[in-house]
Design a protein around this motif. Structure first.
Motif, PDB file in Angstrom:
ATOM      1  N   GLN A 106      85.140  42.810  48.686  1.00 54.18           N
ATOM      2  CA  GLN A 106      85.149  44.026  47.872  1.00 54.18           C
ATOM      3  C   GLN A 106      84.079  44.963  48.407  1.00 54.18           C
ATOM      4  O   GLN A 106      82.938  44.551  48.641  1.00 54.18           O
ATOM      5  N   TYR A 107      84.470  46.233  48.603  1.00 61.34           N
ATOM      6  CA  TYR A 107      83.573  47.209  49.209  1.00 61.34           C
ATOM      7  C   TYR A 107      83.479  48.449  48.331  1.00 61.34           C
ATOM      8  O   TYR A 107      84.424  48.794  47.614  1.00 61.34           O
ATOM      9  N   GLY A 108      82.341  49.112  48.445  1.00 60.27           N
ATOM     10  CA  GLY A 108      82.121  50.303  47.637  1.00 60.27           C
ATOM     11  C   GLY A 108      82.996  51.466  48.037  1.00 60.27           C
ATOM     12  O   GLY A 108      83.375  52.290  47.212  1.00 60.27           O
ATOM     13  N   ASP A 109      83.340  51.552  49.322  1.00 60.85           N
ATOM     14  CA  ASP A 109      84.146  52.666  49.815  1.00 60.85           C
ATOM     15  C   ASP A 109      84.935  52.175  51.019  1.00 60.85           C
ATOM     16  O   ASP A 109      84.386  51.518  51.913  1.00 60.85           O
ATOM     17  N   THR A 110      86.216  52.496  51.061  1.00 63.89           N
ATOM     18  CA  THR A 110      87.086  52.011  52.123  1.00 63.89           C
ATOM     19  C   THR A 110      88.010  53.129  52.597  1.00 63.89           C
ATOM     20  O   THR A 110      88.072  54.206  52.007  1.00 63.89           O
ATOM     21  N   LEU A 111      88.741  52.869  53.666  1.00 66.25           N
ATOM     22  CA  LEU A 111      89.810  53.763  54.094  1.00 66.25           C
ATOM     23  C   LEU A 111      90.965  53.684  53.109  1.00 66.25           C
ATOM     24  O   LEU A 111      91.275  52.608  52.595  1.00 66.25           O
ATOM     25  N   GLN A 112      91.560  54.831  52.837  1.00 67.46           N
ATOM     26  CA  GLN A 112      92.657  54.901  51.880  1.00 67.46           C
ATOM     27  C   GLN A 112      93.917  55.398  52.584  1.00 67.46           C
ATOM     28  O   GLN A 112      93.849  56.260  53.465  1.00 67.46           O
TER      29      GLN A 112
END
Length: 349
Positions: free
Chosen positions: A311-317
């Motif tokens: 789980q990451y705070g910000d990822t590619l969407q």
């Protein structure tokens, strides 16, 4: 020139292109269709157009030369212009494929800036690790160069702020092991470029590993409140926010109080339930000497058998509606992007 009538080839007549279209004038007489000023204006335009063509041609040659020199000489910077998004074509044809390759995304999306964001750092490092394990040979030569450039920036960032040291050590070790295997198969053209370049890169990886091993974390000089000054319930609450059991073990080595908290059964139980399913846990039950479930031993055994939850705070969407792959939009600076593509209204994956 379009057909303008039977008399367009008549002797002594010429046609001139003006701002109002093609016009006829007589060489033997002064009976112009249009005045002499417009003709002079046309002559000047022709000369100017010739000059512009020559200028544009020279400019194109100079631009191509600068681009080539930039590609050959500037190995410390990503070559492609960094965008916030990349379009994934919906359908496949003979001229184009209906997907976005890993190299295209890696070249076009701004990973150099992403590593400076704490919410994206772990995500980018995880992506670099996955590429190092199995996808390095699928990258183009430019993408492989960008990969090493970004990796160098990651190492320099860790050396500067002294954070995520173990994470980067594991990444470098994974990459070095993969390169050792790939270099042995260089006769199969599994790597792009001269073998000496890759040997030099492997030497650089060894140097980075040595620099990371030599890091000496200094204790803060400030006399403010520290973790051990907090109540035990808050210290335990902070420990429960750690997603890696190795971090909990290391934190327990700081003091005797933290050592006691790091052995809390409930802490390890929550960690196991966070990363693994009930079915996985039931297959790896370990009982302690007192007849209770040893959640700490179970955790490390489960880690060896199953992948942990990520789980990451910000990822590619990826927007299924627009077929756009991009970094997650946030902040006032990206308001135009949000209104144009309406990512907040479309499902993403």
């Amino acid at each position: 020139m379009p057909f303008l009538g039977q008399d367009w080839r008549s002797p002594g007549q010429n046609w001139v292109k003006t701002d109002d279209g093609w016009k006829r004038f007589l060489e033997e007489h002064s009976n112009f269709v249009g005045d002499i000023d417009s003709y002079c204006h046309v002559e000047n335009n022709v000369e100017n157009n010739k000059e512009n063509l020559i200028t544009n041609h020279n400019y194109d040659i100079a631009a191509k030369k600068r681009k080539k020199d930039f590609l050959n000489n500037n190995t410390k910077t990503q070559y492609f212009y960094q965008e916030k998004w990349i379009y994934v074509h919906k359908g496949s044809t003979k001229e184009r494929h209906g997907y976005c390759t890993l190299g295209e995304a890696f070249n076009c999306l701004d990973f150099s800036t992403a590593i400076l964001d704490s919410r994206r750092f772990n995500y980018v490092v995880r992506l670099l690790e996955l590429i190092a394990k199995s996808q390095l040979t699928s990258l183009s030569g430019i993408a492989q160069k960008n990969y090493m450039n970004i990796l160098e920036k990651v190492v320099l960032k860790v050396l500067e702020d002294q954070q995520n040291i173990r994470l980067i050590k594991e990444l470098l070790q994974t990459l070095y092991t993969s390169l050792c295997t790939l270099v042995q198969g260089v006769g199969k053209s599994v790597l792009v470029g001269n073998i000496n370049f890759w040997v030099h890169r492997m030497e650089a990886i060894l140097d980075w590993q040595q620099l990371l091993n030599n890091i000496q974390i200094t204790r803060p000089v400030g006399k403010g409140m520290t973790l051990t000054d907090l109540p035990l319930c808050l210290q335990l609450n902070i420990m429960q926010r750690l997603a890696d059991g190795r971090d909990i073990v290391c934190l327990g080595q700081v003091s005797s109080e933290l050592q006691v908290l790091s052995e809390d059964r409930l802490l390890w139980k929550k960690l196991c339930q966070y990363h693994f399913t009930e079915r996985q846990i039931r297959k790896r039950l370990i009982m302690s000497d007192k007849g209770h479930l040893d959640w700490k031993k179970m955790y490390f055994k489960l880690v060896r058998c199953y992948p942990r939850r990520e789980q990451y705070g910000d990822t590619l969407q990826f927007c299924r509606h627009c077929h756009i792959l991009s970094w997650k939009v946030r902040g006032r600076g990206d308001a135009v992007w949000t209104q144009e593509f309406s990512h907040n209204r479309h499902p993403t994956s």
